[in-house]
Design an enzyme around this catalytic site. Structure first.
Site, PDB file in Angstrom:
ATOM      1  N   ASP A  35      14.047   8.138  -4.432  1.00 12.67           N
ATOM      2  CA  ASP A  35      12.672   8.915  -4.563  1.00 12.67           C
ATOM      3  C   ASP A  35      13.105  10.388  -4.468  1.00 12.67           C
ATOM      4  O   ASP A  35      12.707  11.207  -5.099  1.00 12.67           O
ATOM      5  CB  ASP A  35      11.856   8.700  -3.404  1.00 12.67           C
ATOM      6  CG  ASP A  35      11.087   7.716  -3.038  1.00 12.67           C
ATOM      7  OD1 ASP A  35      10.981   7.067  -4.377  1.00 12.67           O
ATOM      8  OD2 ASP A  35      10.547   6.994  -2.177  1.00 12.67           O
ATOM      9  N   HIS A  85       9.294   0.273  -4.928  1.00 10.35           N
ATOM     10  CA  HIS A  85       9.659   1.106  -3.944  1.00 10.35           C
ATOM     11  C   HIS A  85      11.172   1.671  -4.074  1.00 10.35           C
ATOM     12  O   HIS A  85      11.859   0.962  -4.799  1.00 10.35           O
ATOM     13  CB  HIS A  85       9.105   0.846  -2.650  1.00 10.35           C
ATOM     14  CG  HIS A  85       7.752   1.144  -2.517  1.00 10.35           C
ATOM     15  ND1 HIS A  85       6.938   2.184  -2.484  1.00 10.35           N
ATOM     16  CD2 HIS A  85       6.735  -0.029  -1.962  1.00 10.35           C
ATOM     17  CE1 HIS A  85       5.840   1.900  -2.152  1.00 10.35           C
ATOM     18  NE2 HIS A  85       5.544   0.763  -2.011  1.00 10.35           N
TER      19      HIS A  85
END
Length: 392
Positions: A175, A145
């Site tokens: 991200d 992540h």
């Protein structure tokens, strides 16, 4: 900036994007493309769709995060694990310009939808694959992540106090900046390049590499003096003139008087004459200077410092909390926030990008909301559409 004043709102008109992504980086990318006029279809599993829909906090029955990054799209419920679903998707690919996916490397190929299959269906197609560590290499299939990506990119190590633990980033740097924005750059470049080449490309966007690229200027010093370290660099806490200070009412201000002219103005604003040598003083002197400035800033509440700093060209600003943003005069004047009519959900607040407000922003779609319309637009007959509709 109003919708009418946004010069790029129709820049991608006619570009067809099939979006297989979920959660954050892919949907943020395709929202940017939709804002620029592209026709974006979220191709979603009929059973669960985009997981982000259900992650709290919610506005009504939808996640606020989902509502924030999925405007301007349509949703097609299509089961790619079935032969009929895959055949339908490849038929759509033949008419599309861009496919975006963010599965682990290898998943698309196992579905029978790898680059070779997509390219055979449409040699002009641009496939954008966003992954944590890239499509190749020893970490290709490794789970991760954002926090893991910025860890391996060296970004996490740059934040925090000298000698202390790394500071948790306030936003998803890998991200959004490392994945979505680099992917947007690649897609736009590939669309432009296709005009000359006539063929598409497969973009391999590693969020870790995208985040690492943000360190380019800091890493340039590695061969010189050993490189940057946490809390000791020019722009990450090593200088008292470029730091965050607490006010009397436990709020914060950012002081960024890096250049001599601004450092002089900081001194005038806080009532402490500035010395040019302070800008390049060593660590011990910086610590003493920081303590002096901290004591001065701590003597007044934020409201007073706002008024004082407004009178000087000193690069000092309040640290705004998220709930204060929409009412700040800068963001009001620039029309950074706008709303969509969410029907039963009420007004849904949106944040425009620096590219402007989309000309015809629409609400983020419900799962499968546009299935029949999308398939019809791609040339499917009523009988074919009925056969592809999920049961229930």
């Amino acid at each position: 900036m109003t919708a009418a004043a946004a010069p790029l709102a129709a820049a991608l008109a006619g570009v067809r994007v099939l979006d297989l992504t979920r959660l954050l980086p892919g949907p943020f990318l395709t929202m940017l493309l939709a804002d620029l006029g592209a026709e974006v279809v979220k191709v979603e599993d009929p059973r669960v769709g985009d997981y982000l829909r259900s992650i709290p906090p919610r506005q009504g029955d939808l996640s606020g995060r989902y509502l924030a990054i999925n405007r301007g799209k349509r949703s097609l419920a299509l089961d790619l694990k079935t032969e009929a679903g895959r055949a339908a998707f490849l038929r759509m690919v033949a008419q599309a310009d861009v496919v975006v996916e963010s599965f682990r490397p290898g998943v698309m190929a196992r579905l029978g939808l790898g680059w070779d299959a997509l390219r055979a269906a449409n040699p002009r197609l641009i496939l954008c694959s966003i992954s944590g560590y890239g499509q190749t290499g020893p970490y290709a299939e490794r789970a991760g992540h954002d926090l893991n990506y910025v860890s391996l990119a060296g970004v996490l190590a740059m934040g925090g106090d000298a000698g202390g633990a790394p500071a948790m980033p306030g936003v998803q740097v890998a991200d959004l900046a490392g994945g979505a924005l680099w992917a947007a750059t690649g897609v736009l470049a590939a669309l432009h390049g296709r005009h000359a080449s006539g063929v598409g490309v497969h973009l391999d966007i590693s969020m870790t590499e995208g985040a690492l690229a943000l360190l380019a200027t800091e890493l340039a010093t590695v061969d010189g003096d050993g490189g940057p370290t946490r809390g000791t660099g020019t722009l990450n806490g090593g200088l008292a003139c470029y730091a965050i200070y607490r006010t009397a009412d436990d709020r914060y201000v950012s002081v960024a008087g890096l250049e001599p002219k601004f450092w002089i103005e900081v001194g005038r604003a806080i009532g402490r004459p500035a010395q040019m040598a302070e800008l390049v003083a060593d660590g011990a002197a910086q610590a003493q200077l920081r303590a002096e400035i901290a004591a001065i800033i701590a003597s007044k509440p934020l409201a007073q410092w706002r008024e004082i700093f407004a009178r000087f060209d000193c690069c000092c600003e309040p640290v705004l909390e998220p709930h204060e943003l929409a009412a700040h005069p800068l963001h009001v004047a620039r029309q950074v926030f706008f709303t969509l009519d969410g029907g039963d959900l009420g007004p849904v607040r949106q944040v425009r990008t620096p590219l402007g407000v989309p000309a015809r922003p629409t609400m983020p779609p419900r799962l499968g909301e546009h299935t029949a319309d999308v398939l019809a637009d791609y040339g499917f007959s009523p009988d074919e559409i009925a056969a592809l509709r999920p049961p229930g």
